[in-house]
Design an enzyme around this catalytic site. Structure first.
Site, PDB file in Angstrom:
ATOM      1  N   SER A   1     107.904  94.867  69.117  1.00  7.43           N
ATOM      2  CA  SER A   1     108.237  93.448  69.173  1.00  7.43           C
ATOM      3  C   SER A   1     107.724  92.852  70.476  1.00  7.43           C
ATOM      4  CB  SER A   1     109.767  93.318  69.110  1.00  7.43           C
ATOM      5  OG  SER A   1     110.137  91.978  69.182  1.00  7.43           O
ATOM      6  N   ALA A   2     107.110  91.657  70.405  1.00 11.31           N
ATOM      7  CA  ALA A   2     106.462  91.083  71.600  1.00 11.31           C
ATOM      8  C   ALA A   2     107.449  90.647  72.681  1.00 11.31           C
ATOM      9  CB  ALA A   2     105.593  89.902  71.188  1.00 11.31           C
ATOM     10  N   HIS A   3     108.663  90.236  72.268  1.00 11.47           N
ATOM     11  CA  HIS A   3     109.549  89.642  73.287  1.00 11.47           C
ATOM     12  C   HIS A   3     110.188  90.658  74.217  1.00 11.47           C
ATOM     13  CE1 HIS A   3     113.756  90.083  71.593  1.00 11.47           C
ATOM     14  NE2 HIS A   3     113.067  90.350  70.503  1.00 11.47           N
TER      15      HIS A   3
ATOM     16  N   THR B   1     102.238  82.285  56.346  1.00 13.55           N
ATOM     17  CA  THR B   1     101.224  81.745  57.269  1.00 13.55           C
ATOM     18  C   THR B   1     101.232  82.532  58.572  1.00 13.55           C
ATOM     19  OG1 THR B   1     101.456  79.569  56.298  1.00 13.55           O
ATOM     20  CG2 THR B   1     100.478  79.653  58.503  1.00 13.55           C
TER      21      THR B   1
ATOM     22  N   ASN C   1     117.854 101.658  72.494  1.00 13.16           N
ATOM     23  CA  ASN C   1     117.970 100.368  73.167  1.00 13.16           C
ATOM     24  C   ASN C   1     119.242 100.212  74.001  1.00 13.16           C
ATOM     25  OD1 ASN C   1     118.725 100.397  70.291  1.00 13.16           O
ATOM     26  ND2 ASN C   1     119.639  98.421  70.752  1.00 13.16           N
TER      27      ASN C   1
ATOM     28  N   THR D   1     112.505  93.726  63.702  1.00 12.17           N
ATOM     29  CA  THR D   1     113.432  93.797  62.568  1.00 12.17           C
ATOM     30  C   THR D   1     112.634  93.800  61.264  1.00 12.17           C
ATOM     31  OG1 THR D   1     115.176  92.687  63.795  1.00 12.17           O
ATOM     32  CG2 THR D   1     115.334  92.600  61.389  1.00 12.17           C
TER      33      THR D   1
ATOM     34  N   GLN E   1     111.520  99.639  72.354  1.00 13.29           N
ATOM     35  CA  GLN E   1     111.921  99.715  73.764  1.00 13.29           C
ATOM     36  C   GLN E   1     111.019 100.651  74.564  1.00 13.29           C
ATOM     37  OE1 GLN E   1     114.179  97.841  75.212  1.00 13.29           O
ATOM     38  NE2 GLN E   1     115.324  97.013  73.493  1.00 13.29           N
TER      39      GLN E   1
ATOM     40  N   CYS F   1     122.179  92.080  69.613  1.00 14.10           N
ATOM     41  CA  CYS F   1     122.346  91.789  68.189  1.00 14.10           C
ATOM     42  C   CYS F   1     123.759  92.099  67.720  1.00 14.10           C
ATOM     43  CB  CYS F   1     121.351  92.583  67.362  1.00 14.10           C
ATOM     44  SG  CYS F   1     119.726  92.589  68.059  1.00 14.10           S
TER      45      CYS F   1
HETATM   46  N1  PMP Z   1     114.597  97.810  67.515  1.00  9.03           N
HETATM   47  C1  PMP Z   1     115.021  97.947  68.782  1.00  9.03           C
HETATM   48  C2  PMP Z   1     115.095  99.310  69.376  1.00  9.03           C
HETATM   49  C3  PMP Z   1     115.393  96.822  69.518  1.00  9.03           C
HETATM   50  O1  PMP Z   1     115.824  96.961  70.766  1.00  9.03           O
HETATM   51  C4  PMP Z   1     115.311  95.541  68.903  1.00  9.03           C
HETATM   52  C5  PMP Z   1     115.733  94.292  69.644  1.00  9.03           C
HETATM   53  N2  PMP Z   1     116.999  94.358  70.234  1.00  9.03           N
HETATM   54  C6  PMP Z   1     114.861  95.462  67.592  1.00  9.03           C
HETATM   55  C7  PMP Z   1     114.511  96.616  66.924  1.00  9.03           C
HETATM   56  C8  PMP Z   1     114.747  94.133  66.885  1.00  9.03           C
HETATM   57  O2  PMP Z   1     113.631  93.442  67.368  1.00  9.03           O
HETATM   58  P1  PMP Z   1     113.349  91.915  67.016  1.00  9.03           P
HETATM   59  O3  PMP Z   1     114.204  91.134  67.953  1.00  9.03           O
HETATM   60  O4  PMP Z   1     111.907  91.712  67.287  1.00  9.03           O
HETATM   61  O5  PMP Z   1     113.681  91.709  65.601  1.00  9.03           O
END
Ligand code: PMP
Length: 404
Positions: free
Chosen positions: A208-210, A246, A156, A73, A188, A335
């Site tokens: 994004s790492a998660h 930080t 996504n 994001t 993705q 989201c």
């Molecule tokens: N872009 C895409 C295509 C995503 O799937 C997501 C997470 N659903 C995000 C952005 C946002 O990532 P983050 O959770 O790291 O903010």
């Protein structure tokens, strides 16, 4: 206790055990601030720079081109707002941005808010019915004041793959004095598709790492050397002055480990298994559950994504009933859950609102097994039958009342 089945890997993934092991010392023993000059800081700094190198290696980029952020994001906000902030208006023309109508909300709403504030002009390109953007549609939308084109690599919700390298070649042909710049949200895509930034031909890329078995709250914006971009938040000079705050050394160490594992032989094997399970799942559901439609291209699709619309079924009820059986799925982006609006992604590929409401996203991952798929298909069949019976009864009642 009943064992839960997790089929929502596009929302987030569990942190890999190896990743966790690598991160643990940086919570407590090696807790220093990576910007501090003493030894505690140096230990953290060295670990962050190792992770930067691992990340740069994955993208085949230079270390200085890797900017750590708090996730995709923030990376997307920085890419878009940062480019607009650094641009100097010519001939009093507002800068123009092209994006697609089925981006993640963090891209879509960033562009919309800049447009609403009168800072840019924007064009939103619709995908074709198969969920893939047509390169010619981008070409037609380009104007002399277009400064940025942002197209996601993999959607996504419906998992469709976009022709990023082809769009980049088009842009390269018309580029003048840096513009238009090309950004892709690759969040993705990392686990499954080539992310060599030179081959892709992008100026900016977010991740994004998660989503790759790393921790939450950390991501990257790749910024090609020489790209005109300005910071969007004020503070310290971290990350080449582009991202104050930080440095999240623990998270970054996890991101570095997770990203470096993506090219392992095991990951390649896991991805093949995931693709086979996806095909098996799609085949069974289309054959065994009538009035079902697969959303998005069957071929140009992420190996882990399944998205169905079931006629006369309400998606939220379906998800809740699956959850009661211990099966975790989703209607679309985590989201936007909680909003009763039909998915903007499904509407963009031409689904009617009622079809969009009857949709289910299932995303597979490393831990998914055939047994889990078999259980899910069995439960899905039963639940859909039940929901359709209820919908039929409600309609019957409605007609009776309206006849009286
Ligand atoms: N872009 C895409 C295509 C995503 O799937 C997501 C997470 N659903 C995000 C952005 C946002 O990532 P983050 O959770 O790291 O903010």
């Amino acid at each position: 206790m009943k064992k839960n089945i997790y089929l929502d890997y596009a929302a987030t993934t569990p942190v890999d055990k190896e990743v966790l092991k690598t991160m643990l010392p940086y919570f407590s023993d090696n807790f220093g601030n990576a910007s501090s000059l003493h030894n505690f800081g140096e230990v953290a700094h060295v670990a962050v720079e190792k992770a930067r190198e691992e990340t740069a290696n994955f993208f085949e980029a230079d270390n200085q081109e890797v900017i750590f952020t708090s996730g995709a994001t923030e990376a997307n906000n920085l890419a878009i707002k940062g480019v607009v902030r650094s641009y100097h208006k010519k001939n009093n023309l507002k800068p123009h941005i092209i994006t697609t109508s089925f981006e993640h909300h963090c891209v879509l709403n960033t562009v919309k808010s800049l447009e609403k504030d009168g800072l840019i002009e924007a064009t939103f390109i619709n995908p074709q019915k198969d969920g893939v953007i047509k390169v010619e549609d981008i070409e037609k939308a380009i104007k002399k004041n277009t400064i940025l084109i942002s197209v996601m690599y993999v959607n996504n919700e419906i998992g469709t793959l976009q022709p990023i390298a082809k769009i980049a070649r088009l842009i390269k042909k018309i580029k003048k004095e840096n513009y238009p710049l090309f950004h892709t949200d690759a969040t993705q895509a990392l686990s499954y598709f080539n992310c060599n930034v030179k081959k892709l031909g992008v100026d900016l890329l977010s991740m994004s790492a998660h989503k790759i078995y790393g921790p939450k709250g950390v991501g990257v914006l790749y910024v090609k050397k020489g790209t005109p971009i300005k910071k969007i938040q004020d503070g310290g000079k971290q990350e080449n002055g582009l991202r104050s705050g930080t440095i999240n050394s623990t998270g970054i160490v996890g991101l570095g480990k997770a990203i470096s594992m993506l090219k392992n032989k095991d990951t390649v094997k896991d991805n093949q298994k995931i693709k086979e399970l996806r095909n098996y799942f799609i085949q069974r559901v289309l054959k065994e559950i009538p009035k079902t439609k697969l959303n998005g291209s069957k071929i140009k699709r992420s190996p882990n994504n399944i998205n169905f619309s079931f006629e006369s079924v309400e998606g939220e009820s379906l998800i809740m009933m699956l959850d009661a059986e211990g099966i975790a799925t989703s209607t679309g982006s985590a989201c936007s859950s909680g909003s009763l609006q039909p998915s903007h992604v499904l509407l963009s590929i031409g689904l009617k609102p009622e079809q969009a409401h009857g949709s289910l996203r299932i995303t597979l991952g490393k831990q998914t097994t055939k047994k889990e798929i078999d259980i899910t298909v069995k439960k899905l069949k039963k639940i859909i039958q039940k929901l359709r019976e209820v919908a039929g009864l409600v309609l019957e009642e409605y007609y009776k009342i309206n006849k009286k």
